[in-house]
Design an enzyme around this catalytic site. Sequence first.
Site, mmCIF file in Angstrom:
data_model
loop_
_atom_site.group_PDB
_atom_site.id
_atom_site.type_symbol
_atom_site.label_atom_id
_atom_site.label_comp_id
_atom_site.label_asym_id
_atom_site.label_seq_id
_atom_site.Cartn_x
_atom_site.Cartn_y
_atom_site.Cartn_z
ATOM 1 N N LEU A 144 0.825 -1.209 0.000
ATOM 2 C CA LEU A 144 0.000 0.000 0.000
ATOM 3 C C LEU A 144 0.866 1.270 0.000
ATOM 4 C CD1 LEU A 144 -2.891 1.268 0.320
ATOM 5 C CD2 LEU A 144 -2.560 1.092 2.786
ATOM 6 N N SER A 151 0.893 7.816 5.506
ATOM 7 C CA SER A 151 -0.285 8.087 6.347
ATOM 8 C C SER A 151 -1.487 8.423 5.474
ATOM 9 C CB SER A 151 -0.005 9.269 7.284
ATOM 10 O OG SER A 151 1.105 8.995 8.093
ATOM 11 N N GLY A 359 21.931 -0.783 33.247
ATOM 12 C CA GLY A 359 23.152 0.016 33.105
ATOM 13 C C GLY A 359 23.901 -0.354 31.827
ATOM 14 N N GLU A 383 1.588 0.550 10.649
ATOM 15 C CA GLU A 383 0.148 0.322 10.899
ATOM 16 C C GLU A 383 -0.493 1.579 11.497
ATOM 17 O OE1 GLU A 383 -1.605 -3.014 11.081
ATOM 18 O OE2 GLU A 383 0.124 -4.292 10.570
HETATM 19 C C1 LIG Z 1 9.430 -1.610 9.152
HETATM 20 C C2 LIG Z 1 8.255 -1.132 8.364
HETATM 21 C C3 LIG Z 1 7.428 -2.063 7.749
HETATM 22 C C4 LIG Z 1 6.341 -1.642 6.973
HETATM 23 N N1 LIG Z 1 5.578 -2.566 6.305
HETATM 24 C C5 LIG Z 1 4.637 -2.141 5.432
HETATM 25 C C6 LIG Z 1 3.919 -3.087 4.603
HETATM 26 O O1 LIG Z 1 4.112 -4.304 4.696
HETATM 27 N N2 LIG Z 1 3.019 -2.591 3.722
HETATM 28 C C7 LIG Z 1 2.764 -1.267 3.581
HETATM 29 O O2 LIG Z 1 1.940 -0.912 2.754
HETATM 30 N N3 LIG Z 1 3.407 -0.354 4.367
HETATM 31 C C8 LIG Z 1 4.346 -0.754 5.262
HETATM 32 N N4 LIG Z 1 5.021 0.168 6.033
HETATM 33 C C9 LIG Z 1 4.738 1.583 5.871
HETATM 34 C C10 LIG Z 1 4.093 2.235 7.067
HETATM 35 O O3 LIG Z 1 2.759 1.843 7.198
HETATM 36 C C11 LIG Z 1 4.275 3.759 6.906
HETATM 37 O O4 LIG Z 1 5.651 4.032 7.085
HETATM 38 C C12 LIG Z 1 3.447 4.577 7.855
HETATM 39 O O5 LIG Z 1 2.082 4.442 7.556
HETATM 40 C C13 LIG Z 1 3.822 6.055 7.854
HETATM 41 O O6 LIG Z 1 3.869 6.553 6.561
HETATM 42 P P1 LIG Z 1 5.154 7.394 6.067
HETATM 43 O O7 LIG Z 1 6.364 6.602 6.425
HETATM 44 O O8 LIG Z 1 4.966 7.734 4.654
HETATM 45 O O9 LIG Z 1 5.166 8.702 6.956
HETATM 46 P P2 LIG Z 1 4.324 10.037 6.646
HETATM 47 O O10 LIG Z 1 2.916 9.696 6.382
HETATM 48 O O11 LIG Z 1 5.056 10.836 5.638
HETATM 49 O O12 LIG Z 1 4.424 10.783 8.056
HETATM 50 C C14 LIG Z 1 5.585 11.506 8.472
HETATM 51 C C15 LIG Z 1 5.280 12.125 9.832
HETATM 52 O O13 LIG Z 1 4.177 13.039 9.730
HETATM 53 C C16 LIG Z 1 3.157 12.672 10.628
HETATM 54 N N5 LIG Z 1 1.854 12.943 10.024
HETATM 55 C C17 LIG Z 1 1.417 12.593 8.792
HETATM 56 N N6 LIG Z 1 0.163 13.016 8.588
HETATM 57 C C18 LIG Z 1 -0.222 13.632 9.737
HETATM 58 C C19 LIG Z 1 -1.409 14.298 10.163
HETATM 59 N N7 LIG Z 1 -2.493 14.367 9.380
HETATM 60 N N8 LIG Z 1 -1.447 14.828 11.413
HETATM 61 C C20 LIG Z 1 -0.361 14.739 12.217
HETATM 62 N N9 LIG Z 1 0.798 14.146 11.868
HETATM 63 C C21 LIG Z 1 0.863 13.588 10.651
HETATM 64 C C22 LIG Z 1 3.349 11.181 10.877
HETATM 65 O O14 LIG Z 1 2.760 10.774 12.091
HETATM 66 C C23 LIG Z 1 4.863 11.085 10.885
HETATM 67 O O15 LIG Z 1 5.336 11.476 12.140
HETATM 68 C C24 LIG Z 1 6.087 -0.256 6.843
HETATM 69 C C25 LIG Z 1 6.915 0.682 7.496
HETATM 70 C C26 LIG Z 1 7.982 0.258 8.243
HETATM 71 C C27 LIG Z 1 8.855 1.296 8.897
#
Ligand SMILES: Cc1cc2nc3c(=O)[nH]c(=O)nc-3n(C[C@H](O)[C@H](O)[C@H](O)COP(=O)(O)OP(=O)(O)OC[C@H]3O[C@@H](n4cnc5c(N)ncnc54)[C@H](O)[C@@H]3O)c2cc1C
Length: 398
Positions: A144, A151, A359, A383
């Site tokens: 996804l 997000s 520690g 998630e």
């Molecule tokens: C180890 C790992 C495994 C994963 N596995 C999968 C997988 O199998 N399949 C898959 O599809 N995805 C996967 N993901 C992706 C994961 O779901 C996303 O990284 C996550 O949803 C956050 O999206 P982003 O990294 O693009 O951060 P962004 O959405 O860019 O967010 C960056 C920052 O902004 C904040 N933010 C964003 N929007 C808002 C808002 N409206 N209000 C306040 N704060 C906000 C966020 O909280 C975060 O702190 C994985 C990620 C990791 C790290």
Amino acid sequence: MDFSEPSEAVQITKALEDFIEQEVKPLEQEHEKFLGKDYEKHIVDENHRQVPEYREIVEQIRRKSVEAGFYGMTMPEEVGGGDVDVLTRSIVGEHMSNRPPGFHSHIFGGAGGPTPILLECNEEQREEYLYPLMDGEITTCFALTEPSHGSDAHYMDTRAEKDGDEWVINGQKVYITNGPYADFAMVFARTSGEKGDIEGVTAFLVDADNPGFEVGSIHRSMGMTPGTHAELHFDDCRVGEDKVMGEVGAGFQQAMSWIGGGRLNIAASAVGQAQHLLDMSVEYARNRETFDKPIAHRQGVSFQLADLAADIEQVRQLYRYAAWKMTQGERARKEESMAKLRGAQLANKAADVAMQVHGGAGYMKDLEIERRYRSSRVLRIFEGTDEIQKRTIARELI
Ligand SMILES: Cc1cc2nc3c(=O)[nH]c(=O)nc-3n(C[C@H](O)[C@H](O)[C@H](O)COP(=O)(O)OP(=O)(O)OC[C@H]3O[C@@H](n4cnc5c(N)ncnc54)[C@H](O)[C@@H]3O)c2cc1C
């Protein structure tokens, strides 16, 4: 109110413990290098891909788990699952996480294993994908997230255009768990509507060897098992109409309905991890002496343990309440998000407290705390980040 654990959860946990003792522990002893302090060096090759010896262990545990009836335990009976409800499953998940790192984490298949989102498959698709997955013959991944949208995944750039009786997918996914090893991917692409529309996203089943589909770089992550997450590239990737999972345009709602259960799994697992670290820390504090007294007798230490114990109990009751509401068929979106939010924070706090109480010993790779400290961080990101959980809670309130 009855706070006792359901007898099914107690029975399954006991059966799993026997299974780990008989089937998993011997493999751990034989392949200790994959769990010791240099585990990361041994698990992956120079391209950051997991080595065949490690993949063979994962597959062996999967096969044994299928035989023992644990693998598809949470799936409905109609597809060969165990029909275990969400409360029971979460409690079992908590107990399974309350132990040192080990190969037991492969028993349920993680992100590559059976998932309720595949219940959207029609009968032909079930024959081709779901039943072999339930039998442990193949694995999947959930694709996804994209480089520009996580997000806000429904703002995705990946598109699928209709061309005759085929769909042509173009785009890129990132951080996909089990991406490098999956036999097929559940891929989400926009098929209609405008950027950001909840409707108009379709889920596709894409085989790993489908032309136009390639695994890109394997990510190097801070914690968790190395070699697990990858980029996926779709470049004029053509699939037939028979590869649409569920209804055209309804893929995002399908994805979201799955994510709620995933959040509870994380909360329950966080409680198990935190309990394990608390127990380790209590034991250490009883035995470690400074200034002629065990550090457990210093309030500076014992109050950290007391605070952590209180937090664990809070999150335990919270995730169980959320799961109980779900089993009653009640809306629990707020409680699921609360449990995920607090669970993720709890796992991080527990790793921090454990390191402080131990520690210097806690900071070194000889103990599992250093590994836990790194791996727990991601619970606040995937998630749905902490902030996204708060957004969901606020939306339910306001
Ligand atoms: C180890 C790992 C495994 C994963 N596995 C999968 C997988 O199998 N399949 C898959 O599809 N995805 C996967 N993901 C992706 C994961 O779901 C996303 O990284 C996550 O949803 C956050 O999206 P982003 O990294 O693009 O951060 P962004 O959405 O860019 O967010 C960056 C920052 O902004 C904040 N933010 C964003 N929007 C808002 C808002 N409206 N209000 C306040 N704060 C906000 C966020 O909280 C975060 O702190 C994985 C990620 C990791 C790290």
